[in-house]
Design a protein around this motif. Structure first.
Motif, short mmCIF file in Angstrom:
data_model
loop_
_atom_site.label_atom_id
_atom_site.label_comp_id
_atom_site.label_asym_id
_atom_site.label_seq_id
_atom_site.Cartn_x
_atom_site.Cartn_y
_atom_site.Cartn_z
N ALA A 128 32.33 93.03 85.48
CA ALA A 128 32.02 92.00 84.36
C ALA A 128 33.48 91.40 83.71
CB ALA A 128 31.30 91.37 83.48
N GLN A 129 33.81 92.08 83.05
CA GLN A 129 35.34 92.47 82.53
C GLN A 129 36.06 92.10 83.40
OE1 GLN A 129 35.53 95.16 79.50
NE2 GLN A 129 34.97 94.19 77.78
N HIS A 130 36.49 93.04 84.27
CA HIS A 130 37.34 92.79 85.25
C HIS A 130 37.69 91.71 85.99
CE1 HIS A 130 39.56 97.00 85.75
NE2 HIS A 130 38.20 96.97 84.92
N LEU A 131 36.30 90.74 86.38
CA LEU A 131 36.40 89.79 86.85
C LEU A 131 36.58 88.45 85.85
CD1 LEU A 131 33.08 90.35 89.27
CD2 LEU A 131 34.97 89.89 90.15
N ILE A 132 35.80 88.78 84.88
CA ILE A 132 36.90 87.82 84.19
C ILE A 132 38.15 87.21 84.25
CG2 ILE A 132 36.33 86.73 81.27
CD1 ILE A 132 33.50 88.07 81.43
N LEU A 133 38.68 88.90 83.90
CA LEU A 133 40.04 89.15 83.29
C LEU A 133 40.73 88.27 84.59
CD1 LEU A 133 42.09 89.74 81.77
CD2 LEU A 133 42.65 92.17 82.77
N GLU A 134 40.59 88.19 86.36
CA GLU A 134 40.93 87.94 87.09
C GLU A 134 40.75 86.52 87.42
OE1 GLU A 134 43.90 90.24 87.51
OE2 GLU A 134 43.20 91.68 86.84
N ILE A 135 39.28 86.34 86.90
CA ILE A 135 39.53 85.19 87.86
C ILE A 135 39.65 84.07 86.58
CG2 ILE A 135 37.45 82.88 87.56
CD1 ILE A 135 35.63 85.73 88.70
N ALA A 136 40.13 84.12 85.31
CA ALA A 136 40.90 83.69 83.69
C ALA A 136 41.96 83.15 84.91
CB ALA A 136 41.11 84.06 83.23
N GLU A 137 42.96 84.38 85.05
CA GLU A 137 44.26 84.44 85.74
C GLU A 137 44.48 83.10 86.87
OE1 GLU A 137 45.90 87.88 87.10
OE2 GLU A 137 45.38 89.37 85.11
N ILE A 138 43.08 83.19 87.78
CA ILE A 138 43.21 82.03 89.11
C ILE A 138 43.14 80.79 88.21
CG2 ILE A 138 41.48 81.52 90.90
CD1 ILE A 138 40.91 84.08 91.34
N PHE A 139 42.08 80.71 87.24
CA PHE A 139 41.80 79.36 86.50
C PHE A 139 43.15 79.04 85.97
CE2 PHE A 139 37.50 77.74 85.03
CZ PHE A 139 36.79 78.45 86.19
N PHE A 140 43.93 79.61 85.63
CA PHE A 140 45.27 79.06 84.98
C PHE A 140 45.73 79.14 85.57
CE2 PHE A 140 43.48 81.41 80.97
CZ PHE A 140 42.87 80.66 79.98
N PHE A 141 45.80 79.61 86.67
CA PHE A 141 47.10 79.41 88.21
C PHE A 141 46.90 77.93 88.69
CE2 PHE A 141 49.51 79.78 91.72
CZ PHE A 141 50.61 80.68 91.59
N LEU A 159 37.54 74.46 90.77
CA LEU A 159 37.20 75.43 90.00
C LEU A 159 36.42 75.80 89.38
CD1 LEU A 159 39.95 74.68 86.79
CD2 LEU A 159 40.69 75.43 88.88
N MET A 160 35.25 75.38 89.63
CA MET A 160 33.97 76.65 89.42
C MET A 160 33.66 76.38 90.81
SD MET A 160 33.17 75.96 85.99
CE MET A 160 34.82 76.42 85.55
N PHE A 161 34.42 75.99 92.21
CA PHE A 161 33.46 77.08 93.10
C PHE A 161 34.47 78.35 93.45
CE2 PHE A 161 35.12 78.08 97.76
CZ PHE A 161 34.07 77.50 98.04
N PHE A 162 35.60 78.29 93.05
CA PHE A 162 36.61 79.46 93.12
C PHE A 162 35.74 80.49 92.05
CE2 PHE A 162 40.27 77.45 94.72
CZ PHE A 162 40.60 78.84 95.70
N PHE A 163 35.40 80.15 90.70
CA PHE A 163 34.97 81.01 89.82
C PHE A 163 33.56 81.52 90.76
CE2 PHE A 163 31.88 82.68 86.62
CZ PHE A 163 32.50 83.20 86.26
N GLY A 164 32.25 80.96 90.93
CA GLY A 164 31.16 81.35 91.68
C GLY A 164 31.69 81.84 92.45
N ILE A 165 32.45 81.89 93.97
CA ILE A 165 31.89 82.71 95.02
C ILE A 165 32.38 83.87 94.61
CG2 ILE A 165 33.74 83.17 97.09
CD1 ILE A 165 31.52 81.45 97.05
N LEU A 166 34.18 83.49 94.02
CA LEU A 166 34.78 85.55 93.54
C LEU A 166 33.37 85.92 92.56
CD1 LEU A 166 38.16 84.69 92.44
CD2 LEU A 166 37.69 85.25 94.83
N ALA A 167 32.92 85.42 91.85
CA ALA A 167 31.83 86.11 91.07
C ALA A 167 31.04 87.02 92.13
CB ALA A 167 31.07 85.87 90.08
N ALA A 168 30.97 86.07 92.85
CA ALA A 168 29.80 86.60 93.97
C ALA A 168 29.96 87.62 94.89
CB ALA A 168 29.12 85.46 94.61
#
Length: 462
Positions: free
Chosen positions: A94-107, A328-337
């Motif tokens: 979960a930490q890895h995903l949060i870190l990397e998804i956060a990078e996508i978010f900011f980008f 942004l929410m779509f990316f978070f959800g799909i990448l988490a899934a």
């Protein structure tokens, strides 16, 4: 821009292979044949159905995506707790995903801020006026935006390009779906095809490049297959685009004037993309680091404009407030899934299908394109690279081509498609895309044929 996705999903694969990276060194168990494995697979399929049926149920795609992404991980954590497994594995994943998804978010956050800033400063209104005032028909505008997308994406990457050109599209025309829908598909196909022949034009090409599957120049040999496949699809799409000019009365229309400082903002946008590329390629920092640096420059410049022209001239926080948060929410959800499916073991199991010893290299790699449209091209390419089948150089070029271009077959099969769906909300949808999907398929097949003739028959670029 989506170079960051490479880090996310390569990390996910590496994490799965190494047992989640927990300090205990315990290997993550295979949960595919457990109740949680089947439950998560079922939830993923159902969630994707509602994403695809966004138009039918009038539900924003971000809602089912966010639900399945978060719920699947909660179920996995519950399973671990009930069976007294190492919870550190779940926590680390979960930490890895949060870190990397956060990078996508900011980008994406920075890229969208720049686009909204340019809209506020009437840059796209000026571009629209310049195009429409020349008397261009909808069909000619279709071709102009398509070729711009194809040749900008190898430099700016496919998502950034798709976001920019879809903004131009909706600025030109806001209601006519007979122009907007094929125009949106055209931009998605062009952006993905253009990104396929550049090492940093698409995440899949970047993944193959950084994995040593080809030198920088090797990817340039994919240009013929990319452009000819795109042109055929664009030609078919153009036949359904109205061959009439948008309503324009030169005596009534007043030429928009870009706000003071707009050209500097455009220059800062280009420099920000350059910083992102340099951050990733040279400095070995996340690409979002360069993007955030570019945002800081924009904020400093906005402060200077405020001092010179007043606070109403350009308020960067107003631009931030207009960002498409559902994307942004779509990316978070799909990448988490997708991360949950990796952690459970489903995608590692599915990678067997890509093994050239099962289907043969050519058929398997062409199939990758179809699968990438359903699952998303990044996890599919990640699975292929992780499996690392023994293939000759030309086959690695083929899978790079098909994984990149194949995402265009379905509206949400690529980041470019997702971005355009967010920009043309309610207009460019799964249903509207599938109406013309056969045209995209024809171009995809032609791209594979061109690859076969070039690499297999003539050995050019092999």
């Amino acid at each position: 821009m989506l170079k960051i996705l490479m880090v996310l999903l390569l990390s996910s694969l590496a994490l799965f292979a190494s047992g989640g990276g927990a300090t205990s060194g315990e290997v993550a168990p295979d949960l595919t044949m457990t109740w949680v494995g089947f439950a998560c697979l079922f939830i993923f399929v159902v969630g994707y159905y509602f994403v695809a049926a966004e138009e039918k149920y009038e539900i924003d795609k971000a809602k089912p995506a966010l639900f399945i992404g978060t719920f699947m991980f909660i179920l996995v954590a519950i399973y671990y707790a009930l069976n007294h497994l190492d919870m550190g594995l779940v926590h680390t994943q979960a930490q890895h995903l949060i870190l990397e998804i956060a990078e996508i978010f900011f980008f994406l956050f920075v890229a969208m801020t720049y686009i909204e800033s340019l809209i506020h400063m009437s840059v796209f209104d000026k571009l629209k006026y310049d195009l429409v005032s020349k008397g261009y028909t909808y069909r000619k505008l279709f071709w102009v935006t398509g070729f711009l997308a194809f040749f900008i994406s190898p430099i700016a990457d496919n998502l950034t390009t798709a976001l920019i050109l879809s903004t131009v599209l909706i600025t030109i025309e806001k209601t006519r779906k007979d122009f907007l829908v094929p125009g949106a598909i055209n931009i998605v196909v062009a952006a993905n095809a253009g990104g396929a022949w550049s090492p940093f034009g698409d995440i899949t090409t970047l993944m193959a490049w950084t994995s040593g599957k080809g030198a920088f120049s090797d990817f340039l040999f994919l240009f013929p297959a990319s452009i000819l496949g795109y042109i055929v699809t664009a030609f078919l799409l153009s036949k359904v685009v109205p061959n009439e000019a948008p309503s324009f009365d030169a005596s009534k229309e007043v030429a928009p004037k870009m706000a003071e400082g707009a050209k500097v903002v455009m220059g800062l946008g280009v420099f920000t993309i350059f910083c992102a590329v340099m951050s990733h390629q040279v400095l070995h920092l996340p690409a979002m680091w360069g993007m955030m640096f570019g945002l800081s420059l924009l904020k400093v410049y906005a402060y200077g404009l405020k001092r010179k022209h007043g606070k109403e001239h350009f308020n960067i926080f107003h631009s931030m407030a207009k960002i498409e948060n559902n994307t942004l929410m779509f990316f978070f959800g799909i990448l988490a899934a997708v991360g949950a499916l990796y952690f459970i073991g489903w995608l590692a199991l599915a990678s067997i299908v890509y093994d050239p010893t099962v289907l043969g290299p050519t058929i398997a790699n062409i199939a990758v394109g179809f699968l990438s449209a359903i699952v998303d091209n990044v996890p599919v390419m990640s699975a292929v690279l992780k499996a690392n089948p023994t293939m000759e150089h030309s086959q690695w070029m083929l899978v790079t081509l098909t994984a990149g271009v194949g995402g265009s077959l379905i509206s949400f099969g690529s980041a470019a498609g997702v971005g355009v769906m967010g920009k043309l909300h309610g207009i460019y949808t799964f249903g509207s895309h599938m109406k013309y999907a056969w045209m995209v398929l024809v171009g995809y097949i032609l791209s594979c044929v061109i690859w076969y003739i070039q690499f297999q028959m003539f050995g050019f670029g092999a």
